[in-house]
Design an enzyme around this catalytic site. Sequence first.
Site, PDB file in Angstrom:
ATOM      1  N   SER A   1      -9.615 -18.240  -1.991  1.00 45.96           N
ATOM      2  CA  SER A   1      -8.710 -17.851  -0.913  1.00 45.96           C
ATOM      3  C   SER A   1      -9.169 -18.529   0.369  1.00 45.96           C
ATOM      4  O   SER A   1     -10.370 -18.796   0.549  1.00 45.96           O
ATOM      5  CB  SER A   1      -8.739 -16.332  -0.733  1.00 45.96           C
ATOM      6  OG  SER A   1      -8.107 -15.946   0.483  1.00 45.96           O
TER       7      SER A   1
ATOM      8  N   TYR B   1     -14.402  -8.813  -0.087  1.00 45.72           N
ATOM      9  CA  TYR B   1     -13.514  -9.832  -0.651  1.00 45.72           C
ATOM     10  C   TYR B   1     -13.890 -11.224  -0.148  1.00 45.72           C
ATOM     11  O   TYR B   1     -13.995 -12.174  -0.933  1.00 45.72           O
ATOM     12  CB  TYR B   1     -12.067  -9.512  -0.286  1.00 45.72           C
ATOM     13  CG  TYR B   1     -11.063 -10.498  -0.851  1.00 45.72           C
ATOM     14  CD1 TYR B   1     -10.693 -10.443  -2.189  1.00 45.72           C
ATOM     15  CD2 TYR B   1     -10.504 -11.478  -0.054  1.00 45.72           C
ATOM     16  CE1 TYR B   1      -9.780 -11.344  -2.712  1.00 45.72           C
ATOM     17  CE2 TYR B   1      -9.593 -12.389  -0.561  1.00 45.72           C
ATOM     18  CZ  TYR B   1      -9.230 -12.319  -1.899  1.00 45.72           C
ATOM     19  OH  TYR B   1      -8.330 -13.215  -2.410  1.00 45.72           O
TER      20      TYR B   1
END
Length: 267
Positions: A138, A160
């Site tokens: 990401s 994350y």
Amino acid sequence: MSRRPLALITGASSGIGAALAHTFADGGYDLVLLARRRDRLEQVAARAEGRGATVEIFIADLATPEGLDAAADRAARGDLRLLISNAGAGGYAPLRDVAAADLDRLWRLNATAPVTLTHAVLPSLLDKGEGGIVTVASLLAFSAGLATLNTVPMPPRTLYAAAKSATVAFTRTLATELTGTGVSATVVCPGRVATEWSGGANQGQPGVMSAEDVATATAVAVDRGETICVPGLPEITTLDQLQEVERALVIDGNRSELAQQYLPTAP
């Protein structure tokens, strides 16, 4: 017997994973589609089969030790040409609010699983002298120092972002390790994508990429042997600048003398 190469795609039941399944089916691959939800996988498989692929469905939860072990056994079977580690979960929350049990589950899914599956499949790819490893990370992997983006507060993402940063570092370093072997390693770093991710928060929003475009960029990057794929990045020189900054940081920071700003001050 099919002569098409075989790709294993994790998190294939929806979103980017489903789009990857259809894109690589169109690209001439047979597929092993892995996720938790059989009904959703069967729908994705049916569309991939309509594109000419032979599809195997594999049900596993990579957030559990048992599920990850089963998936690693499948990856190690020796018949894969491509591994795409796409499964993940956001778990967006301040670290203090993440339950202890979720720490292990989220880290295993987002960070450990790509490493474990790569370790399982790599010997057979190296024996063949061809194939590829793809991890889906990401752009948030590069966001650790950002409190806002264009004045918009960034989401709570400590766990994350750490996991995706680990995935980026793992894949980039692996790509260097694999130089000359015929096996490639590619990390894909999309921005916001219109999927069910995070409760579908990005769906219908302006400036959001489709899952199909992310999958298209991934296929192109694999064909080219690219190490870092940022599907929405218009200037590839930005990645060159990133590498130059990293090089300067490692070289300039690796000195025997204490930097001036860390010298003790007089009382």
